[in-house]
Motif scaffolding. Structure first.
Motif, PDB file in Angstrom:
ATOM      1  N   ARG B 228       0.977  -0.859   0.015  1.00 52.38           N
ATOM      2  CA  ARG B 228       0.030  -0.028   0.389  1.00 52.38           C
ATOM      3  C   ARG B 228       0.892   1.480   0.040  1.00 52.38           C
ATOM      4  O   ARG B 228       1.720   1.151   0.617  1.00 52.38           O
ATOM      5  CB  ARG B 228      -1.048  -0.226   1.242  1.00 52.38           C
ATOM      6  CG  ARG B 228      -1.925  -0.320   1.395  1.00 52.38           C
ATOM      7  CD  ARG B 228      -2.814   0.135   2.341  1.00 52.38           C
ATOM      8  NE  ARG B 228      -3.991  -1.316   2.585  1.00 52.38           N
ATOM      9  CZ  ARG B 228      -4.538  -2.348   1.893  1.00 52.38           C
ATOM     10  NH1 ARG B 228      -5.366  -1.235   1.329  1.00 52.38           N
ATOM     11  NH2 ARG B 228      -5.427  -2.766   2.061  1.00 52.38           N
ATOM     12  N   SER B 253      -4.904  -0.618  -3.229  1.00 46.98           N
ATOM     13  CA  SER B 253      -3.380  -1.922  -2.473  1.00 46.98           C
ATOM     14  C   SER B 253      -3.097  -2.515  -4.307  1.00 46.98           C
ATOM     15  O   SER B 253      -3.243  -2.553  -5.156  1.00 46.98           O
ATOM     16  CB  SER B 253      -3.586  -3.291  -2.296  1.00 46.98           C
ATOM     17  OG  SER B 253      -4.771  -3.159  -1.947  1.00 46.98           O
ATOM     18  N   SER B 276       2.809   2.825   2.910  1.00 42.00           N
ATOM     19  CA  SER B 276       1.405   2.556   4.339  1.00 42.00           C
ATOM     20  C   SER B 276       1.591   1.111   4.463  1.00 42.00           C
ATOM     21  O   SER B 276       1.531   0.790   5.480  1.00 42.00           O
ATOM     22  CB  SER B 276       0.730   3.082   4.225  1.00 42.00           C
ATOM     23  OG  SER B 276      -0.196   3.139   3.529  1.00 42.00           O
ATOM     24  N   GLU B 277       2.213  -0.457   3.813  1.00 47.18           N
ATOM     25  CA  GLU B 277       2.154  -1.493   4.220  1.00 47.18           C
ATOM     26  C   GLU B 277       2.747  -2.238   3.221  1.00 47.18           C
ATOM     27  O   GLU B 277       2.696  -1.724   1.669  1.00 47.18           O
ATOM     28  CB  GLU B 277       0.264  -1.319   4.040  1.00 47.18           C
ATOM     29  CG  GLU B 277      -0.197  -3.368   4.365  1.00 47.18           C
ATOM     30  CD  GLU B 277      -1.457  -3.665   4.599  1.00 47.18           C
ATOM     31  OE1 GLU B 277      -1.836  -2.857   4.345  1.00 47.18           O
ATOM     32  OE2 GLU B 277      -1.167  -5.267   5.133  1.00 47.18           O
ATOM     33  N   THR B 279       2.573  -6.257   3.038  1.00 49.38           N
ATOM     34  CA  THR B 279       2.858  -7.794   3.789  1.00 49.38           C
ATOM     35  C   THR B 279       2.831  -8.945   3.224  1.00 49.38           C
ATOM     36  O   THR B 279       1.703  -8.578   2.113  1.00 49.38           O
ATOM     37  CB  THR B 279       0.713  -7.541   4.738  1.00 49.38           C
ATOM     38  OG1 THR B 279       0.833  -6.202   4.770  1.00 49.38           O
ATOM     39  CG2 THR B 279       1.098  -8.652   5.233  1.00 49.38           C
TER      40      THR B 279
END
Ligand SMILES: Nc1ncnc2c1ncn2[C@@H]1O[C@H](COP(=O)(O)OP(=O)(O)O)[C@@H](O)[C@H]1O
Ligand SMILES: [Mg+2]
Lengths: 272, 304
Positions: B228, B253, B276-277, B279
């Motif tokens: 993200r 995303s 921001s992310e 994963t």
């Protein structure tokens, strides 16, 4: 390869014999309460009907004409209980097969005994043995109880040693055993208790009741039909319609054998 | 040594081909998971292995022989297809005794298998009063009567509570450790992951995969990375230029494959992009299984 913690000794099992299958089927039959309930029901109902029907024959006998007294057959009267007994013993035969289909146990039985004819043959032998013993016991008990009741009422009655009596009583037991065999065959073919029982009721009650509706070329069949010609052996006074009653019972047994052959054929062929 | 050999097995019910030219083998010392969605043909295949249903084509042998030619079946194969298949008014002991006697096995085997499955206490009780878990154990006890080297279980943990599931799982593992061949079916991948060493996956009666569990796990863990960033468009282009494959994920995303999360992180720092992310997405086993069998399930949906 290691084995179970308790090292099993399987040396006794180099091959499976028919005797093994028979013993297993006997264990199955005796370990069900329904087997014993059905047998208890057979005797309670079978003898109950004898007692009820035989307890007030004095008046009836009084009102008979001399000619009718000639045809008085106390043996046959005491064996009439076969009419209901054949259904109860039929249920026993049906359940031997259909209870395994209802529970799904047939799959387990056939994985243990994949030779299908052997499994069905063992069921037939065990159930027939029980039916022979129970059928004969019921017929002898019904005869003795019935004659005792007639004696109390001072009505002419029969003894086991009288002419034709032993063969009539034993014939009744054999007839019931043949019905049990028929029931096993129907249970195997139908695979469901309700269907097999309905078919049995149709054969022993309904078809004879409407026999008059059938064309004449079919009437001959009723000479060998359950509850019809096949029960002529249960009489001691000769019936002009059935001069050779054992032939009539033999004819029914042939029919039962045909049903069983069909049962063995479908039992081998069908998926479980 | 191959113990169960399935070759070109086919079963038709009327116009439906429910098992379609299926071939696989089951080896000793392993738990072989037989996996497929409901209606895939697992039970039918097992019935054909046991001679309960006749194949339309193909063959199954156990140690080189057809099931019905086994001289003492219970000493070679133990099978549990349906734990409910007991007569409710028969005592557990009598149920097992009849089976043992039918194969000429000594009577004491009944006590031994009752002990191994923890049912000694209820041997004299009627099976009708048993819980599903107890019936399952009774069914297992029956399979062990003849100390067979081959065991076949059809969906043995269906409907069990977690404790029962664990017990059955450990039980199957211990049977395989003893050198036995264990074939166990399931429609749940997660269940197999903890039990099986080998997987045979079928869908619509056809073989989809025949692979070791570790191979399957490795293949399915080749995951993707969820990324993200406030401005995904340009970063996606950069990632693609850098050799990764990028598709749009949920809520603007990015789902990136072909690069590890570490590489993506460095890549972002290098290009001055704020993340921001970041994963790693490990595809669950269930996802991998669904992916594998999706075609067969979809097809079934449209024809049903
Ligand atoms: N006796 C039968 N007659 C007709 N169709 C059947 C029969 N048994 C199973 N089927 C069909 O075969 C397919 C496979 O069934 P099954 O082997 O029970 O699958 P699974 O055990 O993988 O769930 C299903 O679509 C089922 O409806
Ligand atoms: Mg199934």
């Amino acid at each position: 390869m290691s084995s179970l913690a308790t090292v099993p000794d399987m040396s006794t099992a180099s091959n499976v014999t028919f005797a093994n299958t028979l013993r297993a089927e006997w264990i199955k039959l005796r370990s069900l309460r329904s087997t014993w309930y059905t047998l208890a029901c057979l005797f309670v109902v079978g003898l109950g009907i004898t007692l009820l029907s035989m307890s007030s024959l004095a008046q009836e006998y009084e009102s008979l004409t001399a000619a009718e007294r000639q045809a008085w057959d106390p043996t046959n009267l005491s064996l009439r209980t076969y009419i209901v007994a054949q259904l109860i013993i039929g249920v026993l035969g049906i359940l031997v097969v259909t209870s395994e289909y209802a529970t799904g146990l047939m799959q387990t039985s056939l994985t243990a005994t994949p030779r299908r004819h052997r499994l069905l043959a063992a069921k037939v032998v065990v159930a027939t043995a029980v039916a022979v013993v129970a059928g004969q016991a019921l017929m002898f008990a019904a005869f003795l109880a019935g004659q005792a009741l007639l004696a109390v009422q001072d009505v002419p009655n029969a003894g086991l040693g009288d002419p034709g009596v032993l063969s009539a009583v034993a014939g009744g037991g054999l007839y019931l055993s043949a019905i049990a065999l028929l029931a096993i065959g129907l249970g195997t073919i139908m695979r469901a208790t309700a269907g097999a029982l309905a078919t049995l009721v149709g054969i022993v009650f309904l078809l004879p009741a409407v026999s008059g509706l059938f064309p004449s070329w079919l009437q001959g069949l009723f000479d060998f039909w359950p509850s019809q010609g096949a029960v002529a052996v249960l009489a001691t006074v000769p019936d002009p319609d059935y001069p050779h009653p054992w032939l009539n019972l033999g004819g029914m047994c042939l029919g039962v054998a045909a049903v069983l052959v069909a049962a063995f054929v479908v039992f081998r062929r069908r998926d479980v | 040594m191959t113990v169960i050999e399935v070759q070109g097995l086919t079963k038709r019910y009327g116009p439906d081909t429910v098992v379609d030219d299926l071939s696989f083998t089951v080896e000793p010392g392993h738990v072989t998971g037989f996996l497929g969605p409901n209606g895939a043909g697992k039970s039918t295949t097992m019935k054909m292995i046991l001679g309960l249903a006749a194949p339309t084509r193909g063959s199954v042998t156990i140690g080189g022989r057809r099931y019905r030619d086994l001289p003492v079946p219970l000493t070679e194969v133990g099978a549990l297809l349906d734990a409910g298949a007991v007569h409710g008014s028969r005592k557990a002991y009598d149920h097992l005794l009849a089976l043992a006697v039918s194969n000429g096995l000594p009577r004491r085997r009944v006590g031994e298998v009752l002990a191994r499955t923890g049912l000694e206490g209820v041997a004299g009780k009627r099976a009708g009063g048993f819980s599903l878990g107890m019936r399952q154990r009774l069914g297992l006890a029956a399979t062990l009567l003849g100390d067979p080297q081959v065991l076949i279980f059809d969906e043995p943990v269906n409907g069990l509570d977690p404790e029962g599931i664990r017990w059955i799982r450990d039980f199957m593992r211990s049977l395989a450790r003893e050198g036995r061949a264990v074939l166990v079916s399931s429609h749940l991948m997660s269940e197999m992951a903890q039990t099986a060493d080998h997987l045979v996956v079928i869908g619509r009666g056809r073989l989809i995969a025949d692979t070791s569990m570790s191979e399957f796990l490795r293949a399915s863990s080749e995951g993707t990375v969820l990324v993200r960033t406030p401005d995904p468009g340009p970063f996606a282009l950069r990632l693609t230029a850098g050799g990764a494959t990028v598709r749009e994920g949920p809520e603007s995303s990015l789902v990136v494959s072909g690069m590890t999360s570490e590489e993506i992180g460095k890549f972002a720092t290098y290009h001055g992009v704020t993340l921001s992310e970041l994963t790693p997405q490990r595809a669950s086993l269930e996802d991998a299984f669904m992916e594998l069998t999706r075609d067969s399930v979809e097809y079934q949906g449209t024809t049903a």
